[in-house]
Design a protein around this motif. Sequence first.
Motif, PDB file in Angstrom:
ATOM      1  N   THR B 536     -10.489  -3.282   1.891  1.00 56.65           N
ATOM      2  CA  THR B 536     -10.283  -4.526   1.577  1.00 56.65           C
ATOM      3  C   THR B 536      -8.733  -4.577   1.686  1.00 56.65           C
ATOM      4  OG1 THR B 536     -11.332  -3.837  -0.510  1.00 56.65           O
ATOM      5  CG2 THR B 536     -10.761  -6.400  -0.047  1.00 56.65           C
ATOM      6  N   LEU B 537      -8.550  -5.891   2.101  1.00 53.46           N
ATOM      7  CA  LEU B 537      -7.136  -6.043   2.697  1.00 53.46           C
ATOM      8  C   LEU B 537      -6.433  -6.511   1.322  1.00 53.46           C
ATOM      9  CD1 LEU B 537      -6.906  -7.109   6.315  1.00 53.46           C
ATOM     10  CD2 LEU B 537      -6.383  -5.103   5.537  1.00 53.46           C
ATOM     11  N   VAL B 538      -5.559  -5.850   0.887  1.00 55.32           N
ATOM     12  CA  VAL B 538      -4.720  -6.300  -0.053  1.00 55.32           C
ATOM     13  C   VAL B 538      -3.216  -6.568   0.464  1.00 55.32           C
ATOM     14  CG1 VAL B 538      -3.659  -5.683  -2.509  1.00 55.32           C
ATOM     15  CG2 VAL B 538      -5.881  -4.715  -1.719  1.00 55.32           C
ATOM     16  N   PRO B 539      -2.982  -7.958   0.161  1.00 56.70           N
ATOM     17  CA  PRO B 539      -1.310  -8.290   0.490  1.00 56.70           C
ATOM     18  C   PRO B 539      -0.358  -7.642  -0.555  1.00 56.70           C
ATOM     19  CG  PRO B 539      -2.266 -10.066  -0.833  1.00 56.70           C
ATOM     20  CD  PRO B 539      -3.538  -8.849  -0.524  1.00 56.70           C
ATOM     21  N   PHE B 540       0.778  -7.296   0.223  1.00 57.73           N
ATOM     22  CA  PHE B 540       1.586  -6.475  -1.000  1.00 57.73           C
ATOM     23  C   PHE B 540       3.071  -7.013  -0.518  1.00 57.73           C
ATOM     24  CE2 PHE B 540       2.004  -3.785   2.765  1.00 57.73           C
ATOM     25  CZ  PHE B 540       3.409  -3.561   2.806  1.00 57.73           C
TER      26      PHE B 540
END
Lengths: 178, 632
Positions: B536-540
């Motif tokens: 899953t792409l998780v923004p940081f």
Amino acid sequence: MTIHPEDTDGNVDLVTFRLGGEICAVPASQLREVLEPVAMMRVPGAAEFVAGLINVRGTVVPLSDLRVPLGMPREPAGEHARIMVMDIPVSGQSCVVGILADAVHEVTRLDPEKCEQVPTVGARWPQRFVSAVGRWKGDLVTLPDLATIFEDFLDGFDGRTTLTGARRATKIQEPERA
Amino acid sequence: MTDEEPNAIFRNEAETLVETLEERLLRLEATPGDADLIDAVFRDLHTLKGSGAMFGRHDVANFLHGFETAFEAVREGRAKVNEQLIAISLAAKDHIANLLSKPGADGGDAILNQLAVYLEGTPQTPQDSRLWHLTFKLAPDTLALGGRPEAIIDDLRSLGFRDIRALLGDVPPLSKIDPERLYISWEAWIDRDIGRDEILTAFLFHEDGLELTLAPPIEEATARDLEDPKPDSTRSPANGRGGALMRVPAERLDEMMDRVGELVIAEARLREAAARIGESGLSSIVEDISRLTSGMRETTMSVRMTPISAITGRFRRLAHDLAGKLGRHFDFVIEGEKTELDKTVVERLAEPLMHIIRNAADHGLEDPSLRSAAGKPATGTIRLEARYAGAEVLISLSDDGRGLDREAIRMRAVERGLIASSATLSDEEIFGLIFEPGFSTAAEVTDLSGRGVGMDVVRRTIDELRGTVEVSSEPGYGTSVSLRLPLTLAIIDGLLVDLAGERFVLPLAAVLEIVELPAEHGHPTSRNAFLDIRDTLVPFLRLRDLLESPGEPAPFQKVIVVSSADGRVGLVVDRIIGSNQTVIKQLSPLHSGLKLFSGATILGDGGVALILDIPQLVHRGRCLAERAQEAA
């Protein structure tokens, strides 16, 4: 509380201290204690005037630098540097604030007769930030008006200033009277 | 002992009882057939009467005797609960409250009269809302053959069926489920005599294997429940509260919390000192003290936690009264009443929520005729929902009314000089204007709202509670006001992190996991700001940027994944120090304008750390990212 020479019937206890090469004084009744310099936590995004927080016996106290509003040069703290912990009226309630000083001298009595209103011309500092000037051991002593300095700061700082300093676009007015 | 004391005890007790009585009456209005509730009301009245007589308050006792008689009739099934009875009962309840503050107050006889008239003349109305009950089960291979049960349900709904519910009793455990097999059956209700053939039109092509039953209405279902009360022995114990309770002045709880706060800080200092000395005997004592301190903290906090239901009684009454004043009925639904918050927070929430409810009822909901014309149910709904979301509680109040009028708000703001007439504002900014002091778009001031006092109170109170307010609105579909509030104002479990030697605390309840920042993201200039966490792409966000940290990042930065309103977000820090019990100290007015911090705390070594406000941090990060994109 500011010093009103005309409404005191005796001398006023003042604490004299050195700040940016000048001698200043504040009412001793507002001073809680004088501390050796302690580690300060920088508050990201805060104004230079109140750049950090310190721990004073288990309470978190903002640390302010009067040299910023008074437009004084800022030099690194020397060996005599101290923090004066003071009770200052801010927006109607007393607020404990630490104030940086290059050195703290002594508690002295200043004859109100000898305190003068600030001359309107020739003053180096913003006139509204000074409540009176007097003499101490031959030197000129300036009494900063702490209440006005802090109120002014809060008024200019409407609580919505962002980290980058951008102000809110909309202007808020006083509520209309019905 | 003076005369004052027993009287104070009586009043205190009586006031509590009067409050629960009101709440029960309002609940009874919603479920008139609830025998347990009728009993509870009866018991409240009986207790009040008894203690009134005991403390020599015969005015209270006499009035309650008449009131109790009415409920005795209800309990024995001789009278029925309806709106009229509830209205009289609420007036009677108000009269009791009145009597408590002003002994011998007038007005009781008129109410008792009304009750007597009601008891004699209760019309034995037949059940109007007779409901036919339908249950059906489709062939198990329906799904395999490409059938769509949802289409059938839609058809049934258009025939007039309502309250369509799935019956899940036949669904096997997950391990045994055959995804192509249909295990679910359904039930539905309809208020007219519908022929089997008409129903079957909904099941076109699905008649094979269809099991369908249509039961005629049950006669006088609620009346039978009333006339056949269960024997007393099966009911809950008389007071229904379970366990002994003690009333404690609230200031003592506050004091206790302050002491625990000091204890927690002292414990942290002790631990640091013991670590320096490194003596094993001392360490084990420190372990014990730590355990006791954290136990003490938990207990004190739990003592202070109060369910929202402590104030919802007032809202029900308000809704009831508003419906009367406005002359239009609306449904007031409360969900998640058991959600608990710090007592101070709950108490201070009452006023802002009342303002929002009043606004929704007065400005939000339209007249029934307008609603019908717009194709909406004639009766509007106001819904109050409370639920936990990480370290916060989310309370939303929504109505299904006309929604906010963007243009009217805009024009009013221009008139008031709040914005320039040329300004282009986002929805968020426009809705934010309603929180300005004295702002109102109401053409005329009504008894209930329109004075523009209220929403600014809402914002101020929520700010003071370190919460946030958001308004969303869809024209024609309603308005929703969401409040996010911290669970407690005193102590939280925190995660202590290090950024350039400066320490910050994140509320641990929002932390989902911690991962290492992959080397390719190590350099601040790397363009994309997404992490791949288990596909899953998780923004940081780099906290170094947001917090203007000096110097260069540490070589092995960590990413703390937190839950936020926008989903999972990673926060990059230099180093994790560990978890700690964080005593929240409010920031002074000089710093309280900085929204990124919800407070400060003192650490074991005497240093100060700032507590990060995650929703604000994420919001700020998003703004920065958008600005960067615009610049690019």
